[in-house]
Design a protein around this motif. Structure first.
Motif, PDB file in Angstrom:
ATOM      1  N   ARG A 122     -33.330 121.941 -58.916  1.00 50.30           N
ATOM      2  CA  ARG A 122     -33.366 123.100 -58.023  1.00 50.30           C
ATOM      3  C   ARG A 122     -34.774 123.271 -57.437  1.00 50.30           C
ATOM      4  NH1 ARG A 122     -31.641 126.907 -61.461  1.00 50.30           N
ATOM      5  NH2 ARG A 122     -33.812 127.338 -61.887  1.00 50.30           N
ATOM      6  N   ASP A 123     -35.788 123.097 -58.316  1.00 49.30           N
ATOM      7  CA  ASP A 123     -37.175 123.300 -57.869  1.00 49.30           C
ATOM      8  C   ASP A 123     -37.614 122.288 -56.819  1.00 49.30           C
ATOM      9  OD1 ASP A 123     -37.310 125.407 -59.526  1.00 49.30           O
ATOM     10  OD2 ASP A 123     -38.578 124.455 -61.051  1.00 49.30           O
ATOM     11  N   TRP A 125     -35.239 120.449 -54.734  1.00 50.71           N
ATOM     12  CA  TRP A 125     -34.344 120.458 -53.573  1.00 50.71           C
ATOM     13  C   TRP A 125     -34.706 121.573 -52.597  1.00 50.71           C
ATOM     14  CZ3 TRP A 125     -29.431 119.987 -57.021  1.00 50.71           C
ATOM     15  CH2 TRP A 125     -29.184 118.640 -57.289  1.00 50.71           C
ATOM     16  N   GLU A 126     -35.070 122.732 -53.160  1.00 50.25           N
ATOM     17  CA  GLU A 126     -35.307 123.895 -52.285  1.00 50.25           C
ATOM     18  C   GLU A 126     -36.387 123.647 -51.236  1.00 50.25           C
ATOM     19  OE1 GLU A 126     -33.780 127.473 -54.890  1.00 50.25           O
ATOM     20  OE2 GLU A 126     -35.784 127.858 -54.038  1.00 50.25           O
ATOM     21  N   GLU A 129     -35.378 121.326 -48.617  1.00 52.88           N
ATOM     22  CA  GLU A 129     -34.169 121.753 -47.892  1.00 52.88           C
ATOM     23  C   GLU A 129     -33.024 120.773 -48.110  1.00 52.88           C
ATOM     24  OE1 GLU A 129     -35.074 122.719 -43.816  1.00 52.88           O
ATOM     25  OE2 GLU A 129     -36.673 124.094 -44.404  1.00 52.88           O
ATOM     26  N   THR A 131     -30.767 121.398 -50.862  1.00 56.66           N
ATOM     27  CA  THR A 131     -29.801 122.051 -51.744  1.00 56.66           C
ATOM     28  C   THR A 131     -28.372 121.928 -51.205  1.00 56.66           C
ATOM     29  OG1 THR A 131     -31.569 123.599 -52.257  1.00 56.66           O
ATOM     30  CG2 THR A 131     -29.374 124.187 -53.043  1.00 56.66           C
ATOM     31  N   ASP A 132     -28.195 122.122 -49.891  1.00 57.27           N
ATOM     32  CA  ASP A 132     -26.850 122.063 -49.299  1.00 57.27           C
ATOM     33  C   ASP A 132     -26.267 120.657 -49.302  1.00 57.27           C
ATOM     34  OD1 ASP A 132     -27.223 124.638 -48.751  1.00 57.27           O
ATOM     35  OD2 ASP A 132     -27.573 124.416 -46.597  1.00 57.27           O
ATOM     36  N   LYS A 134     -26.374 118.505 -51.881  1.00 56.18           N
ATOM     37  CA  LYS A 134     -26.334 117.892 -53.212  1.00 56.18           C
ATOM     38  C   LYS A 134     -25.036 117.131 -53.517  1.00 56.18           C
ATOM     39  CE  LYS A 134     -25.049 121.820 -56.065  1.00 56.18           C
ATOM     40  NZ  LYS A 134     -25.454 122.629 -57.187  1.00 56.18           N
TER      41      LYS A 134
END
Ligand SMILES: Nc1ncnc2c1ncn2[C@@H]1O[C@H](COP(=O)(O)OP(=O)(O)OP(=O)(O)O)[C@@H](O)[C@H]1O
Length: 263
Positions: A122-123, A125-126, A129, A131-132, A134
């Motif tokens: 999470r740390d 990917w954010e 950009e 995260t969407d 994955k």
């Protein structure tokens, strides 16, 4: 500052070649430095960084990472964990069937607990950009997205040193800016950054510049000092950064322009 990577009188010749690819290199990289390595095509940049995490062994001389010789197979695993490398050709780095699986791959291999894996993914990917994306298939990602995926896979491992081998070459302006932000953030957390690039404009971000020419180090110091010597760039088959060229043109012709204008 602690030395993390040290090369002492390192020579390297590929088996199939008569010429030396690297000739007597000496360099010590300290924890928390941000180093940019530039040089013309075939000057030895990729060879140099491949020595720094044990992908290549020197023909002569010594390479150590945190005091561990890269030639010692007992230390190789630890060295690879300390020194992460984001390659230019990211296709070769993709191993998972989805973005999520690919990012987690290295962490599974070293036995990290599931909740820690979730947090680390999470740390990274954010800010990238991603995260969407994955659940996406990596092979359907764009070139720039694949590059970000490769970066994510290295960042989750939390290496002490990250080597970026022309890693911004596929990125558009927005992604390049994100990447610089990320590098700056990593650097502020005391991560050592080593960046190899063919783009001389990139040198203005680093604190230490290394210029390689024909397998030898021709300059090692602050980038601004290098830009005060335009012939150094020329001798190495490079152009100084745009801002330095403008500065030199203004210095050379500015007075004449002022004289003309005031006539
Ligand atoms: N696997 C290899 N086998 C034989 N020679 C090689 C190999 N890899 C690189 N070389 C040679 O070693 C020299 C240095 O190559 P290297 O890839 O380190 O240069 P580089 O500065 O990274 O170049 P570029 O900017 O073009 O990527 C070149 O003469 C190259 O042809």
């Amino acid at each position: 500052m602690n030395p993390v990577i040290s090369l002492k009188d390192v020579w390297l010749k590929y088996n199939s070649r008569r010429e030396w690819a690297l000739r007597g290199l000496n360099i010590t990289i300290h924890q928390g430095e941000w180093i940019t390595i530039i040089g013309g095509n075939g000057s030895g940049k990729s060879t140099l960084i491949r020595l720094m995490n044990g992908l290549l062994q020197p023909s002569a001389g010594e390479v150590t990472v945190c005091g561990m010789p890269v030639g010692d197979p007992n230390h190789l695993m630890e060295i690879r964990q300390k020194v992460g490398m984001v390659f230019q050709n990211v296709e070769n780095q993709i191993v998972g069937l989805t973005v999520e699986e690919d990012t987690r791959f290295g962490l599974y291999n070293i036995g990290i607990a599931m909740d820690e894996i979730e947090n680390r993914c999470r740390d990274v990917w954010e800010p990238l950009e991603m995260t969407d994306k994955k659940n996406d298939l990596p092979h359907y990602l764009s070139g720039g997205e694949k590059q970000k995926l490769a970066i994510a896979g290295i960042l989750v491992m939390q290496p002490e040193v990250i080597i970026f081998d022309e890693s911004a070459s596929m990125l558009d302006a927005k992604c390049t800016e994100q990447m610089h932000k990320l590098m700056t953030e990593l650097h502020s957390k005391n991560c050592t950054i080593i960046q190899v690039t063919n783009d001389v404009e990139e040198i203005l971000h680093c604190s230490r510049l290394v210029i390689i020419h024909k397998g030898s180090i021709r300059f090692d110091g602050p980038p601004l000092e290098a830009t005060r010597n335009p012939s150094l760039f020329k001798q190495c088959g490079l152009l100084p950064p745009f801002s330095a060229r403008i500065r030199d043109i203004v210095a050379e012709y500015g007075k004449r322009w002022l004289d003309l204008v005031s006539m």
